[in-house]
Design an enzyme around this catalytic site. Structure first.
Site, PDB file in Angstrom:
ATOM      1  N   ASN A  16       0.983  -1.281   0.149  1.00 61.62           N
ATOM      2  CA  ASN A  16      -0.098   0.116   0.046  1.00 61.62           C
ATOM      3  C   ASN A  16       0.783   1.231   0.001  1.00 61.62           C
ATOM      4  OD1 ASN A  16      -1.576   2.143   1.022  1.00 61.62           O
ATOM      5  ND2 ASN A  16      -2.852   1.028   1.860  1.00 61.62           N
ATOM      6  N   LYS A  19       0.425   3.690   2.823  1.00 62.83           N
ATOM      7  CA  LYS A  19       1.208   3.543   4.366  1.00 62.83           C
ATOM      8  C   LYS A  19       2.669   3.878   4.166  1.00 62.83           C
ATOM      9  CE  LYS A  19      -1.766  -0.330   5.892  1.00 62.83           C
ATOM     10  NZ  LYS A  19      -1.601  -1.646   6.543  1.00 62.83           N
ATOM     11  N   ASP A  79      -0.398  -3.579  12.174  1.00 64.26           N
ATOM     12  CA  ASP A  79      -1.631  -4.105  12.064  1.00 64.26           C
ATOM     13  C   ASP A  79      -2.828  -3.102  12.858  1.00 64.26           C
ATOM     14  OD1 ASP A  79      -3.356  -6.370  11.449  1.00 64.26           O
ATOM     15  OD2 ASP A  79      -3.490  -6.962  13.500  1.00 64.26           O
ATOM     16  N   SER A  80      -3.732  -2.981  12.125  1.00 58.99           N
ATOM     17  CA  SER A  80      -4.842  -1.886  12.609  1.00 58.99           C
ATOM     18  C   SER A  80      -6.224  -2.360  12.471  1.00 58.99           C
ATOM     19  CB  SER A  80      -4.588  -0.778  11.594  1.00 58.99           C
ATOM     20  OG  SER A  80      -3.211  -0.073  11.722  1.00 58.99           O
ATOM     21  N   ASP A 165     -13.369   3.943   7.291  1.00 59.06           N
ATOM     22  CA  ASP A 165     -13.305   5.355   7.390  1.00 59.06           C
ATOM     23  C   ASP A 165     -14.649   6.362   7.258  1.00 59.06           C
ATOM     24  OD1 ASP A 165     -10.728   5.459   8.009  1.00 59.06           O
ATOM     25  OD2 ASP A 165     -10.057   6.108   6.080  1.00 59.06           O
TER      26      ASP A 165
END
Length: 211
Positions: A16, A19, A79-80, A165
């Site tokens: 990504n 990120k 990690d989220s 989001d």
């Protein structure tokens, strides 16, 4: 020996680009020089590990350890997920695959809305949580956690961001969802941004270590 002035390569264990850019922005803001960030797209491909940890920290370390082992580079991984109060902290580490299909944002959001449709406003508290890990090839390991407090909306709002989001109303941005913030606003507030800022001094130490 690495020539003096040569940047330290650090792998960000993600494909990504957002990120990688987020960490790059944090390092620039904090004045950390001498680091060259590379993504999974910049190193020989390897099979990514199974994220079978029971916490964000465990999963972040699993990914960072594998990246350091496979490439010989210091590796940062995260990690989220979204922790909803009324669901006892879930989806949590299962956030990306809450609907049963990994990365299906629409299905994940639809399921979460259905599961919380009868939850009163005062009980719709939620937080984005991120744990970032740094693992070096010589076995040093560091972790840092960040939380972004807010509440769960009843319908999606906004076109930006990704994941949950559109359903998250940050406490520090009244009247807007996380998907309605600019990238700059989100980076300055977000859970991952907070975790990365806490981890940045450890990354900076890499530039001073003998190579």
């Amino acid at each position: 020996m690495v020539a003096p002035g040569t940047p330290v390569k650090v792998l960000v264990a993600s494909g990504n680009a957002k990120k990688l850019k987020e960490l790059e922005t944090v390092l620039t803001e904090l004045g950390v020089d001498g680091v060259e960030l590379v993504s999974l797209k910049d190193v020989p491909a390897y099979e990514e590990p199974v994220e079978n940890g029971l916490t964000f920290a465990e999963n972040a370390l699993i990914k960072a350890r594998e990246g350091a082992k496979r490439t010989g580079l210091p590796c940062v991984a995260d990690d989220s997920g979204l922790a909803v109060d009324a669901l006892n902290g879930m989806p949590g580490i299962l956030s990306a695959r809450w609907s049963g299909r990994h990365g299906d944002d629409q299905a994940n959001n639809d399921l979460l809305l259905a599961q919380t449709s009868d939850i009163d406003e005062e009980h719709r508290g939620a937080a984005f949580v991120s744990c970032c890990a740094l693992v070096t090839p010589d076995g040093r390991e560091f972790t840092a956690e960040g939380r972004w407090e807010g509440a769960l909306l009843r319908e999606p709002r906004g076109e930006g961001g990704f994941g949950y989001d559109p359903l998250f109303a940050p406490a520090d941005a009244p009247g807007r969802s996380a998907a309605e913030l600019t990238p700059e606003e989100k980076n300055s507030r977000s859970h991952r941004g907070k975790a990365l800022r806490a981890l940045a001094p450890r990354i900076a130490e890499l530039t001073a270590a003998p190579r």
